[in-house]
Design an enzyme around this catalytic site. Structure first.
Site, PDB file in Angstrom:
ATOM      1  N   ARG A 165      -9.860  30.238 -30.918  1.00  0.00           N
ATOM      2  CA  ARG A 165     -10.689  31.370 -31.307  1.00  0.00           C
ATOM      3  C   ARG A 165     -12.139  30.900 -31.232  1.00  0.00           C
ATOM      4  O   ARG A 165     -12.432  29.718 -31.421  1.00  0.00           O
ATOM      5  CB  ARG A 165     -10.368  31.827 -32.726  1.00  0.00           C
ATOM      6  CG  ARG A 165      -8.918  32.266 -32.936  1.00  0.00           C
ATOM      7  CD  ARG A 165      -8.669  32.630 -34.394  1.00  0.00           C
ATOM      8  NE  ARG A 165      -7.291  33.076 -34.618  1.00  0.00           N
ATOM      9  CZ  ARG A 165      -6.294  32.289 -34.980  1.00  0.00           C
ATOM     10  NH1 ARG A 165      -6.513  30.994 -35.172  1.00  0.00           N
ATOM     11  NH2 ARG A 165      -5.084  32.775 -35.164  1.00  0.00           N
ATOM     12  N   HIS A 257     -12.671  36.366 -26.565  1.00  0.00           N
ATOM     13  CA  HIS A 257     -11.295  36.316 -27.062  1.00  0.00           C
ATOM     14  C   HIS A 257     -10.287  36.524 -25.942  1.00  0.00           C
ATOM     15  O   HIS A 257      -9.140  36.065 -26.034  1.00  0.00           O
ATOM     16  CB  HIS A 257     -11.098  37.366 -28.158  1.00  0.00           C
ATOM     17  CG  HIS A 257      -9.933  37.076 -29.049  1.00  0.00           C
ATOM     18  ND1 HIS A 257      -9.900  35.999 -29.915  1.00  0.00           N
ATOM     19  CD2 HIS A 257      -8.738  37.707 -29.206  1.00  0.00           C
ATOM     20  CE1 HIS A 257      -8.759  35.984 -30.574  1.00  0.00           C
ATOM     21  NE2 HIS A 257      -8.027  37.002 -30.161  1.00  0.00           N
ATOM     22  N   ARG A 260      -8.784  33.355 -24.755  1.00  0.00           N
ATOM     23  CA  ARG A 260      -7.641  32.882 -25.552  1.00  0.00           C
ATOM     24  C   ARG A 260      -6.367  33.601 -25.114  1.00  0.00           C
ATOM     25  O   ARG A 260      -5.310  32.984 -24.973  1.00  0.00           O
ATOM     26  CB  ARG A 260      -7.932  33.117 -27.032  1.00  0.00           C
ATOM     27  CG  ARG A 260      -6.787  32.787 -27.999  1.00  0.00           C
ATOM     28  CD  ARG A 260      -7.314  32.910 -29.422  1.00  0.00           C
ATOM     29  NE  ARG A 260      -6.281  33.177 -30.409  1.00  0.00           N
ATOM     30  CZ  ARG A 260      -5.601  32.220 -31.051  1.00  0.00           C
ATOM     31  NH1 ARG A 260      -5.823  30.955 -30.776  1.00  0.00           N
ATOM     32  NH2 ARG A 260      -4.697  32.550 -31.958  1.00  0.00           N
TER      33      ARG A 260
END
Length: 311
Positions: A165, A257, A260
């Site tokens: 994160r 994000h 990720r």
């Protein structure tokens, strides 16, 4: 005349106006949220008036039962309203009832007892392998200051290469990258600690940043620094990603994000098992990680439709 003036008692309308004003002044909610809450409560009062066959009054609000609220939600659902809108409407009604309860004018327990509509799970939107690598490479090229370019590339490589994160990447310290480090100890949500392999590309990226950074980096302080030497803020990396989206022609879903998400999706596509990916991401529940199987299946179907002669 506004229809609401006909179907609701003036005292109730005045309290509703006061509640909306408090949300704007004290809570500083966005204009869009305020408009949605105004519309949701207006629709509820219209429903209640039809339900009671008389203009809604404060007394009626005080006597609300969970069945009344469920009836309203059911009526909205019959009108084709989705779960997200229903959930937001219920949140607005709860807020209004709590406002009245604080003034001794209503009991908010009935609304609190109702379970919010189950929200549909939206699939994460990962980048393709090529897009993810383009983002990492662009991070090393778009900033004016060379050390800032290298910093951005190091952060983005950690997001994509280690599945971090952005808050986790920005909380790392020089101590986390000891001599010859092969893994990172990451403390994520809920204080849960996990071990993440450190790819050579990520380690080299960090070493390049440390070599060029013009600020002294204390071993136990944040590794990544802003232009003036303070801890790097997530908003800065988000703005850099926005520039990259424009420069590279990427979709709006290309956020930090999303890197990720890309880490998890590409691992799964490469044969990684869900349990291992769960550990690497730091998910408390395997069900959270299982959403990536939907992404992988969707990509397979897209490839099938595009390439298969029988599609």
């Amino acid at each position: 005349m506004d229809q609401l003036l006909i179907i609701a008692d003036q005292a109730l309308l005045d309290e509703r106006t006061a509640w909306l004003a408090a949300l704007a002044q004290e809570r500083r909610l966005s204009d869009n949220t305020l408009e949605a809450y105004e519309r949701d409560t207006r629709q509820f009062l219209a429903f209640l008036t039809r339900h009671l066959a008389a203009p809604a009054r404060l007394k009626d609000i005080d006597n609300l039962r969970p069945a009344d609220l469920r009836g309203f939600l059911a009526a909205r659902r019959r009108d084709g309203v989705g779960a997200r809108t229903l959930g937001r409407g219920l949140a607005g009604l709860r807020s209004f009832l709590r406002h009245l309860e604080r003034k001794g004018l209503a009991n908010a327990a009935g609304a609190a007892a109702i379970r919010s509509p189950k929200q549909p799970k939206s699939l994460p939107k990962p980048l393709t392998d090529e897009q993810a690598l383009l983002v990492v490479d662009a991070g090393a090229q778009l900033a004016e200051e060379p050390w800032i370019s290298v910093r951005n590339a190091a952060v983005l490589t950690l997001l994509y290469g280690c599945g971090l994160r952005i808050s986790e990447a920005l909380s790392l310290t020089p101590d986390d990258f000891g001599a010859g480090a092969k893994a990172l100890r990451i403390t994520g949500k809920g204080g849960k600690t996990r071990i993440v392999p450190l790819l050579d590309a990520a380690r080299i990226g960090v070493e390049d940043y440390v070599r060029l950074c013009p600020y002294a980096l204390a071993k136990d302080q944040p590794l990544f620094r802003g232009a003036r030497g303070g801890p790097l803020q997530a908003a800065i990396i988000q703005r850099e990603m926005q520039k990259m989206r424009s420069a590279l022609g990427l979709p709006d879903s290309a956020t930090p994000h999303a890197l990720r998400h890309s880490f998890a999706t590409h691992l799964l596509a490469g044969g990684g098992d869900l349990r291992s990916i769960q550990e690497l991401l730091g998910h408390a529940s395997l069900s959270t990680t299982q959403v990536y199987t939907g992404v992988d299946s969707a990509r397979l179907l897209e490839i099938y439709d595009r390439a298969h002669p029988r599609a």
